[in-house]
Scaffold this motif. Structure first.
Motif, PDB file in Angstrom:
ATOM      1  N   VAL A 178       3.868   3.859   3.995  1.00 17.61           N
ATOM      2  CA  VAL A 178       3.616   2.431   3.776  1.00 17.61           C
ATOM      3  C   VAL A 178       3.240   1.784   5.102  1.00 17.61           C
ATOM      4  N   THR A 179       2.203   0.927   5.084  1.00 18.45           N
ATOM      5  CA  THR A 179       1.820   0.218   6.317  1.00 18.45           C
ATOM      6  C   THR A 179       1.921  -1.293   6.176  1.00 18.45           C
ATOM      7  N   THR A 180       2.105  -1.798   4.946  1.00 13.92           N
ATOM      8  CA  THR A 180       2.081  -3.248   4.731  1.00 13.92           C
ATOM      9  C   THR A 180       3.452  -3.910   4.882  1.00 13.92           C
ATOM     10  N   HIS A 181       4.493  -3.126   5.028  1.00 12.70           N
ATOM     11  CA  HIS A 181       5.812  -3.643   5.395  1.00 12.70           C
ATOM     12  C   HIS A 181       6.581  -2.514   6.059  1.00 12.70           C
ATOM     13  N   CYS A 226       1.873   5.238  -4.933  1.00 11.35           N
ATOM     14  CA  CYS A 226       2.034   4.356  -6.094  1.00 11.35           C
ATOM     15  C   CYS A 226       0.702   3.911  -6.685  1.00 11.35           C
ATOM     16  N   SER A 227       0.523   4.191  -7.981  1.00  6.13           N
ATOM     17  CA  SER A 227      -0.705   3.792  -8.671  1.00  6.13           C
ATOM     18  C   SER A 227      -0.693   2.323  -9.072  1.00  6.13           C
ATOM     19  N   GLN A 228       0.401   1.609  -8.781  1.00  6.84           N
ATOM     20  CA  GLN A 228       0.449   0.177  -9.103  1.00  6.84           C
ATOM     21  C   GLN A 228      -0.080  -0.702  -7.967  1.00  6.84           C
ATOM     22  N   SER A 229      -0.417  -0.100  -6.853  1.00  9.35           N
ATOM     23  CA  SER A 229      -0.990  -0.876  -5.760  1.00  9.35           C
ATOM     24  C   SER A 229      -2.360  -1.409  -6.154  1.00  9.35           C
ATOM     25  N   ASP A 251       0.813  -1.221   0.000  1.00  8.12           N
ATOM     26  CA  ASP A 251       0.000   0.000   0.000  1.00  8.12           C
ATOM     27  C   ASP A 251       0.847   1.272   0.000  1.00  8.12           C
ATOM     28  N   CYS A 252       1.953   1.284  -0.725  1.00  3.81           N
ATOM     29  CA  CYS A 252       2.779   2.490  -0.845  1.00  3.81           C
ATOM     30  C   CYS A 252       1.882   3.633  -1.336  1.00  3.81           C
ATOM     31  N   ALA A 278       9.561  -4.766 -11.417  1.00  2.22           N
ATOM     32  CA  ALA A 278       8.290  -5.478 -11.259  1.00  2.22           C
ATOM     33  C   ALA A 278       7.558  -4.939 -10.039  1.00  2.22           C
ATOM     34  N   ALA A 279       6.253  -4.757 -10.175  1.00  2.00           N
ATOM     35  CA  ALA A 279       5.416  -4.261  -9.083  1.00  2.00           C
ATOM     36  C   ALA A 279       4.968  -5.446  -8.233  1.00  2.00           C
ATOM     37  N   VAL A 280       5.787  -5.793  -7.254  1.00  2.00           N
ATOM     38  CA  VAL A 280       5.523  -6.939  -6.386  1.00  2.00           C
ATOM     39  C   VAL A 280       6.069  -6.635  -4.994  1.00  2.00           C
TER      40      VAL A 280
END
Length: 347
Positions: free
Chosen positions: A195-198, A90-93, A86-87, A129-131
């Motif tokens: 960011v909250t997911t890492h 970033c629109s790739q989330s 969830d950066c 890569a968006a991962v």
């Protein structure tokens, strides 16, 4: 890294109305010692009246400790969109209502992109890569892509595939990846707002593994995400502690549908102060103009940044946003009499 000795000797110290710039001239230009976070904060708080002098000093530092050459890089997104993180920039989330959707490039498209990048004079081609981190499918795709690129074109290959394990870093190094990008993005104190997911520490651990595997470390971030100038200075200090080979410096380009989509663009003077300040904190590092510079600085700002500490650029488009045409940047470097770094100098 650049040689530890200055390339050129500096002239006698000029007079200045700004004591921190006199300090920086003696400490950074003469001795090659980067500014501390506290010293950098003074630089970032300088008035606009000091900007020309600051940029001039940063350019002298760049020329003395890095030399005149500019390293050119192109980037390509192997896997776009659908990222589980969830950066907030970033629109790739895959968690946000942004327009980017998941897509993959095939190997022939990857090779063609590498060929086109090399034609610009670039020595670097970065596969992104968006991962969160690469799974086995992605690792296999990257391995096949690298092998095909190496068969087709002479260019250095970098990767940016998220967080890695020790086994993955070793595999990437064995594939011939010479530089790995994983941005810390912002100061550790501000990271939970981005960011909250890492965690920031998880990113730091990947960078440690990259260095241990023998790859060059590429690590930078984005400014203008709502952080304070104190946190910008903190971030530069943390990058200096990491001592990466390269620092890509991005300026937030607010993307629709993301939590940071309504933030205002960073002002041009603040962006230029940041460029010059990061050069004074990181005198020997490859400092690369990256995303957002077109909106934040425009053509004139790009020129001033290249004369204010920058010694590397990403040419062409970015992952989800448009950049300047590669020819425009190459022409500008020629106009400024800044030679492109040759491939044999980067191997």
């Amino acid at each position: 890294m650049a040689d530890s000795r200055p390339v050129t000797s500096s002239p006698a110290q000029p007079t200045t109305r700004f004591p921190i710039l006199a300090t920086a001239r003696e400490q950074v230009l003469e001795r090659g010692e980067g500014l501390s976070p506290a010293q950098l904060l003074e630089v970032l708080q300088l008035p606009d009246a000091a900007l020309d002098e600051l940029l001039g000093l940063a350019h002298e530092v760049r020329m003395a400790w890095c030399g005149p050459e500019v390293e050119v890089e192109g980037i390509i997104s192997l896997k776009t969109g659908g990222c589980p993180e969830d950066c907030h920039f970033c629109s790739q989330s895959g968690l946000f209502a942004s327009p980017v959707r998941s897509a993959w490039l095939d190997i022939p498209m990857l090779v063609e992109a590498a060929k086109q990048t090399a034609k610009t004079g670039a020595t670097e081609f970065c596969i992104v890569a968006a991962v969160r981190g690469p799974d086995e499918r992605l690792m296999a795709q990257v391995a096949a892509g690298i092998a095909a690129i190496k068969d087709a074109v002479d260019i250095n290959i970098a990767c940016s595939l998220g967080m890695l394990t020790a086994e993955q870093t070793d595999r990437l190094a064995a594939m011939g990846v010479h530089r790995y990008n994983h941005n810390l993005e912002t100061a550790r104190s501000y990271f939970p707002q981005v960011v909250t997911t890492h965690t920031w520490q998880e990113r730091w651990e990947t960078l440690r593994l990259v260095r241990d595997a023998g790859m060059e470390v590429c690590c930078g971030g984005i400014v203008g995400m709502g952080e304070t100038v104190e946190q910008r200075a903190e971030f530069a200090g943390q990058l200096a502690e990491l001592d990466p080979h390269e620092v890509p410096l991005n300026f937030l380009n607010p993307r629709p549908g993301t939590p940071f989509g309504d933030l205002e663009l960073m002002s041009g003077p603040d962006a230029l102060r940041t460029v010059a300040g990061f050069r004074l904190a990181l005198p020997r590092t490859v400092l690369r103009f990256a995303g957002g510079r077109e909106l934040t600085l425009g053509d004139l700002g790009a020129r001033r940044g290249l004369l204010g500490g920058i010694n590397a650029v990403i040419v062409g488009n970015y992952l989800t946003t448009l950049g300047r045409p590669a020819e425009s940047d190459i022409d500008l470097l020629g106009e400024l009499q800044m030679p492109l770094k040759a491939l044999n100098d980067t191997l």
